[in-house]
Design a protein around this motif. Structure first.
Motif, short mmCIF file in Angstrom:
data_model
loop_
_atom_site.label_atom_id
_atom_site.label_comp_id
_atom_site.label_asym_id
_atom_site.label_seq_id
_atom_site.Cartn_x
_atom_site.Cartn_y
_atom_site.Cartn_z
N GLU A 79 14.12 1.56 4.15
CA GLU A 79 14.98 0.73 4.99
C GLU A 79 16.37 1.33 4.99
OE1 GLU A 79 16.45 -3.90 5.36
OE2 GLU A 79 14.73 -3.41 4.13
N GLY A 80 16.99 1.34 6.17
CA GLY A 80 18.36 1.84 6.28
C GLY A 80 19.22 0.84 7.01
N LYS A 81 20.46 0.75 6.58
CA LYS A 81 21.41 -0.17 7.22
C LYS A 81 22.55 0.65 7.79
CE LYS A 81 20.08 -3.95 4.34
NZ LYS A 81 20.21 -4.58 3.09
N GLY A 82 22.90 0.33 9.04
CA GLY A 82 23.95 1.05 9.74
C GLY A 82 25.11 0.17 10.12
N GLY A 83 25.42 -0.82 9.29
CA GLY A 83 26.55 -1.70 9.57
C GLY A 83 26.35 -2.45 10.88
N ALA A 88 17.15 -0.18 10.38
CA ALA A 88 15.83 0.37 10.66
C ALA A 88 15.02 0.25 9.39
CB ALA A 88 15.93 1.82 11.09
N LYS A 89 13.75 -0.10 9.53
CA LYS A 89 12.86 -0.12 8.38
C LYS A 89 11.48 0.28 8.84
CE LYS A 89 12.06 -5.10 8.62
NZ LYS A 89 12.08 -6.35 7.89
N GLY A 90 10.73 0.86 7.92
CA GLY A 90 9.39 1.29 8.30
C GLY A 90 8.75 2.11 7.21
N GLY A 91 7.70 2.82 7.61
CA GLY A 91 6.97 3.63 6.66
C GLY A 91 6.11 4.65 7.37
#
Length: 150
Positions: A79-83, A88-91
């Protein structure tokens, strides 16, 4: 959103697998990657700058690897957070099959996005994701092939 592809790499499977677990190789291949740290063999964190349409953001994210079926297959999730830009999250599930002196790498990835990025529309997001994954795997194949030949 789901992405899948297959790429042939001119290197044995063990070399490809090692490269997929090498933070320096990954940092070199991930588009926009500014920082990649491996905390444990199964846990990494990253900072990546991405531009999706008119939105440019720095994402900070965490990735978990499940290598219980390695080197034939492994999975990753993150998971990534861009403020303000969103998240975005996934696998992905990655399969490595030896074919003579080469390795066939196949992946199936699923991702969800939210925030401003999600408002850009699925066609633009999917197109950007395909472009970024294509850049990653093209560069990855070049780097691994060079390592195998060295």
């Amino acid at each position: 959103m789901e992405l899948q592809d297959e790429i042939r790499i001119s290197a044995p499977r063990d070399v490809v697998y090692r490269a997929l677990n090498d933070p320096e190789v990954l940092k070199e291949c991930i588009p926009g990657c500014e920082e990649l740290e491996q905390h444990t063999p199964e846990h990494l964190s990253a900072k990546v700058v991405l531009k999706v349409g008119p939105v440019k953001a720095k994402f900070a994210g965490e990735v978990q690897l499940d290598t219980s079926n390695a080197p034939d297959r492994f999975t990753l999730s993150g998971e990534g957070k861009g403020g303000a830009a969103g998240f975005a999250k996934g696998g992905a599930e990655v399969t490595l099959v030896e074919d003579g002196d080469e390795t066939v790498l196949t992946y199936v990835a699923k991702a969800d996005v939210g925030g401003k990025i999600a408002q850009l529309g699925s066609r633009l997001i999917q197109g950007t994701a395909k472009k970024l994954s294509g850049k990653f795997f093209t560069k990855f194949a070049e780097v691994v092939t060079e390592q195998a030949e060295a």
